[in-house]
Design a protein around this motif. Structure first.
Motif, PDB file in Angstrom:
ATOM      1  N   HIS A  89       0.835  -1.209   0.000  1.00  0.00           N
ATOM      2  CA  HIS A  89       0.000   0.000   0.000  1.00  0.00           C
ATOM      3  C   HIS A  89       0.875   1.267   0.000  1.00  0.00           C
ATOM      4  O   HIS A  89       0.633   2.202  -0.769  1.00  0.00           O
ATOM      5  CB  HIS A  89      -0.926  -0.040   1.221  1.00  0.00           C
ATOM      6  CG  HIS A  89      -1.821   1.148   1.376  1.00  0.00           C
ATOM      7  ND1 HIS A  89      -3.152   1.126   1.008  1.00  0.00           N
ATOM      8  CD2 HIS A  89      -1.590   2.402   1.860  1.00  0.00           C
ATOM      9  CE1 HIS A  89      -3.693   2.316   1.272  1.00  0.00           C
ATOM     10  NE2 HIS A  89      -2.768   3.119   1.786  1.00  0.00           N
ATOM     11  N   HIS A  93       1.477   4.478  -2.649  1.00  0.00           N
ATOM     12  CA  HIS A  93       1.524   5.934  -2.439  1.00  0.00           C
ATOM     13  C   HIS A  93       2.797   6.525  -3.044  1.00  0.00           C
ATOM     14  O   HIS A  93       2.777   7.581  -3.656  1.00  0.00           O
ATOM     15  CB  HIS A  93       1.495   6.271  -0.946  1.00  0.00           C
ATOM     16  CG  HIS A  93       0.122   6.182  -0.334  1.00  0.00           C
ATOM     17  ND1 HIS A  93      -1.002   6.698  -0.932  1.00  0.00           N
ATOM     18  CD2 HIS A  93      -0.286   5.637   0.840  1.00  0.00           C
ATOM     19  CE1 HIS A  93      -2.057   6.479  -0.154  1.00  0.00           C
ATOM     20  NE2 HIS A  93      -1.659   5.831   0.928  1.00  0.00           N
ATOM     21  N   ASP A 104      -1.368   5.818   7.532  1.00  0.00           N
ATOM     22  CA  ASP A 104      -2.498   4.937   7.246  1.00  0.00           C
ATOM     23  C   ASP A 104      -2.937   4.170   8.464  1.00  0.00           C
ATOM     24  O   ASP A 104      -2.157   3.494   9.114  1.00  0.00           O
ATOM     25  CB  ASP A 104      -2.111   3.960   6.133  1.00  0.00           C
ATOM     26  CG  ASP A 104      -2.065   4.668   4.792  1.00  0.00           C
ATOM     27  OD1 ASP A 104      -3.105   5.223   4.408  1.00  0.00           O
ATOM     28  OD2 ASP A 104      -0.998   4.687   4.166  1.00  0.00           O
ATOM     29  N   GLU A 124      -6.470   6.738  -1.276  1.00  0.00           N
ATOM     30  CA  GLU A 124      -6.448   5.517  -0.461  1.00  0.00           C
ATOM     31  C   GLU A 124      -6.921   4.311  -1.262  1.00  0.00           C
ATOM     32  O   GLU A 124      -6.334   3.242  -1.207  1.00  0.00           O
ATOM     33  CB  GLU A 124      -7.288   5.700   0.804  1.00  0.00           C
ATOM     34  CG  GLU A 124      -6.673   6.655   1.805  1.00  0.00           C
ATOM     35  CD  GLU A 124      -5.179   6.433   1.996  1.00  0.00           C
ATOM     36  OE1 GLU A 124      -4.757   5.265   2.129  1.00  0.00           O
ATOM     37  OE2 GLU A 124      -4.424   7.422   1.957  1.00  0.00           O
TER      38      GLU A 124
END
Ligand SMILES: [Zn+2]
Length: 189
Positions: A89, A93, A104, A124
């Motif tokens: 994740h 970004h 996060d 997101e």
């Protein structure tokens, strides 16, 4: 209508996230599971820091950039599979977004999605789309399913297939089930 515009915009954003994840795998020569997310993060210049984030256990990951440097902080108190998803994740970004800091928290699905929060949510959501494609690429999954089913003559249960794939890809059961549903591979009976 504005919502149609935003929906179209969101689809373009998600398509781009998937494309970037595929490109990263291809450029780094990753051809099968489990995807080495830690090595990938380092290869694209990120430093990894594992911290228990005590008292803040709802933080899953942080991305912090300063000039050319970027640091991905991961909550080491979380299960390994969640840490892997958090790294993927944060790589998302790093590859997709320019903001200097992302903090996060554990993802909670929130359906009270308003237009005003759409921009933030898009970042997101696209980081999650990127992470899913990075950790569980469609072609890898299809190949593994073929391999698994050629080994066995009998049809196996949905639960067993999810468990086996989750192990192979080193992701959580929930992440794999969600992914298979999203790809239209699992059809709920
Ligand atoms: Zn994020």
């Amino acid at each position: 209508m504005a919502s149609t515009y935003h929906q179209a915009q969101r689809e373009v954003t998600m398509y781009r996230a998937e494309k970037k994840a595929k490109e990263l795998l291809k450029n780094q020569g990753i051809t099968g599971p489990p995807v080495p997310v830690e090595a990938l993060a380092r290869k694209i210049g990120a430093e990894l820091a594992f911290e228990p984030f005590e008292g803040e256990d709802d933080i899953s990951g942080i991305l912090y950039r300063k000039g050319e440097q970027s640091i991905i902080g991961i909550n080491s108190a979380h299960p390994n599979t969640r840490q892997r998803f958090s790294i993927a994740h944060e790589i998302g970004h790093l590859v997709l977004h320019t903001k200097r800091l992302f903090v996060d928290k554990v993802v909670r699905v929130d359906f009270r999605d308003s237009i005003s929060s759409l921009a933030i949510n898009n970042e997101e959501i696209s980081a999650n789309v990127f992470a899913a494609e990075l950790l569980m690429p469609r072609d890898f999954i299809e190949r593994e399913i073929k391999r698994i089913s050629s080994k066995r003559k009998s049809l196996q249960s949905k639960e067993r297939l999810i468990r086996e794939l989750a192990n192979i890809f080193d992701v959580s059961l929930q992440a794999m089930e969600y992914r298979l549903n999203n790809l239209g591979i699992l059809i709920s009976q």
